[in-house]
Design an enzyme around this catalytic site. Structure first.
Site, short mmCIF file in Angstrom:
data_model
loop_
_atom_site.label_atom_id
_atom_site.label_comp_id
_atom_site.label_asym_id
_atom_site.label_seq_id
_atom_site.Cartn_x
_atom_site.Cartn_y
_atom_site.Cartn_z
N TYR A 19 0.72 -1.12 0.05
CA TYR A 19 -0.18 -0.14 0.24
C TYR A 19 0.83 1.11 -0.22
CZ TYR A 19 -4.16 -2.55 1.12
OH TYR A 19 -5.51 -3.52 1.24
N TYR A 21 -0.89 -10.26 0.52
CA TYR A 21 0.25 -9.41 1.17
C TYR A 21 0.10 -10.11 2.68
CZ TYR A 21 -3.02 -6.26 2.88
OH TYR A 21 -4.32 -5.77 3.42
N ARG A 47 -3.43 -11.94 3.38
CA ARG A 47 -4.83 -11.34 2.98
C ARG A 47 -4.73 -11.86 1.47
NH1 ARG A 47 -8.05 -7.73 4.28
NH2 ARG A 47 -9.28 -9.40 3.82
N HIS A 61 -7.34 -8.21 -2.74
CA HIS A 61 -8.75 -7.37 -2.28
C HIS A 61 -8.77 -6.01 -2.56
CE1 HIS A 61 -6.41 -6.96 1.29
NE2 HIS A 61 -7.23 -5.61 1.50
N HIS A 72 -10.96 -2.53 -1.29
CA HIS A 72 -11.64 -1.93 -0.28
C HIS A 72 -12.65 -1.09 -1.19
CE1 HIS A 72 -9.35 -2.94 3.41
NE2 HIS A 72 -8.20 -2.86 2.41
#
Lengths: 241, 237
Positions: A107, A146, A156, A159, A161
């Site tokens: 991120y 990640y 995870r 995905h 959000h």
């Protein structure tokens, strides 16, 4: 006089409960006392209004909206679908916002220290407003899986959000979009906070071959359902659905 | 709603399930706080706008978890009426509020301390649902909340309040609560929502304290406790 209709009560059984011990962060952040049920007043049945003047047309194109000297690395995808309510009616003119990791699972956030590199051409957020039929679309790259600190070895699934407003503050929803066929989905303690397997399946975007752009981008379809408005007997006339 | 032709059963879609906003919610909803600039217009930084009437106020607080620690990655959304008690609305040609009054905003914390704060105007009283308890449904047919910001015989006023929605890592579904004002004791005493809370000692968890004045504006303190002693009242709206 027109009144805003009330909304169906939220079926809490399809949502994750507040306390989900396998997702450890929820343990100290979950209310222990029961929620107080509140029938909708004007404070809940109204909500903020956004217009195209709030956004730029490029905001829904994550391949271009932060590009500095080229396109971001990764699998080019289109994510599209409709925002509907429980009555299967479109929710037009509502703000949809997304954020995600880059193709390596990193991120662009000062608190993310994962060793996968930042992509100089990828910001990782986008937003759009649904059209009259409730449609939205984004172009982006597929986010990477990640690791995260929960158990020693948690990953995870890929995905995105998703944040949606609807037309009433009581419809406000944040969720996550997963990708069909991802083998990490059944292993993820955050996904598995959702008690209903069908509800997880509805958060899983499906390959949409007909919406792909040949030689360019793979497409996934993801419909979002918000709470529906109740039919009201009003002056002997049915309103709503 | 679709009716199944075979057996006349109503068929509804089901709401999408909530998932936590996660630790990086700022990327999507407040990218400036995540450390980068991407949108020309980041939404939610000005709740009331420049033309709003009424008392300008500042609201400050902290979200505290069950261990007593500040939650440093929380994001709060605010939804409120203007000083007349009118909400921005979607239907009927839009708002009847001051130009630039959005009534909605986003607040994030200081990543080091967990403290948050925002400026807005103090909202007016707004109408509650019709008083069903005192009447029969047939008499008061209109059970829907009134758009108008005035009380009448069927609609008790709700005391001035802000509606808050709290999301963060570890919060699986956004938490709805309300913030009332301690200098509105009379209105609070008859507020139908506060009075709905069976445990009278819990009502105080929704009332912000006027803690002083700064730059000519009253400052209200509102700490939110997710769990434990004095757990804030959260609503299923």
């Amino acid at each position: 006089m027109m009144h805003p209709a009330e909304y169906y009560q939220r079926d809490r059984r399809i949502h994750p409960p507040a306390l989900t011990p396998d997702y450890k962060t929820s343990v100290a952040r979950s209310p222990r006392l029961a929620l107080i049920s509140l029938q909708g007043s004007v404070s809940e049945t109204t909500g903020p209004v956004f217009g195209h003047g709030d956004l730029n047309p490029i905001d829904n194109d994550l391949i271009k909206n932060y590009a500095k000297d080229g396109d971001p690395v990764g699998e080019r995808i289109i994510v599209h679908g409709r925002v509907l309510d429980e009555n299967a009616r479109p929710v037009p003119n509502t703000l949809v916002e997304i954020w995600q990791a880059n193709a390596g699972g990193r991120y662009r956030h000062k608190k993310d220290t994962y060793l996968a590199p930042i992509d100089p051409n990828f910001g990782g957020c986008g937003r759009t407003i649904t059209d009259a039929d409730g449609h939205y679309f984004f172009r982006t790259v597929k986010p990477g899986a990640y690791p995260w600190r929960n158990w020693v070895n948690n990953w995870r699934p890929a995905h995105i959000h998703v944040s949606v407003f609807g037309h009433a503050f009581c419809q406000r929803l944040i969720t996550q979009l997963y990708f069909e066929g991802d083998p990490l989905i059944p292993h993820c303690p955050i996904v598995q906070t959702i008690p209903d397997p069908d509800a997880i399946d509805r958060l899983t975007a499906k390959l949409d071959l007909n919406a792909t752009v040949p030689l360019d981008s793979i497409a996934y379809r993801f419909d979002i359902v918000l709470r529906g408005r109740r039919s009201t007997m009003f002056e002997n006339r049915m309103e709503g659905n | 709603m679709v009716v199944d032709a075979r057996n006349n059963a109503p068929h509804y879609l089901r709401e999408s399930a909530s998932q936590t906003a996660g630790p990086y919610v700022h990327i999507g909803l407040a990218p400036g706080a995540a450390g980068f600039k991407i949108f020309d217009n980041e939404l939610g930084w000005d709740i009331a706008g420049p033309n709003a009437k009424g008392q300008r106020i500042r609201v400050e607080g902290c979200v505290i978890d069950g261990t007593g620690s500040p939650v440093k990655d929380v994001l709060i959304e605010v939804w409120q009426a203007n000083a007349d008690g009118t909400y921005v609305r979607h239907e009927e040609g839009g708002a009847r509020v001051e130009e630039g009054f959005r009534g909605w905003g986003r607040v994030i914390t200081d990543f080091e301390t967990g403290e948050w704060g925002f400026d807005t105007i103090k909202p007016g009283k707004v109408n509650a649902r019709a008083k069903m308890a005192s009447g029969v449904a047939g008499k008061v047919r209109d059970t829907h909340p009134d758009w108008q910001g005035r009380a009448d015989e069927n609609h008790a006023p709700m005391a001035p309040h802000l509606n808050l929605w709290i999301v963060a890592r570890g919060i699986n579904i956004g938490l709805n609560t309300r913030m009332y004002f301690d200098d509105e004791a009379e209105a609070n005493a008859t507020d139908p929502v506060l009075n709905l809370i069976e445990w009278e000692n819990r009502r105080a968890t929704l009332i912000a304290k006027h803690s002083g004045d700064r730059d000519g504006m009253p400052v209200y303190r509102f700490d939110i406790r997710l769990q434990g002693d004095n757990e804030t009242v959260f609503f299923d709206v």
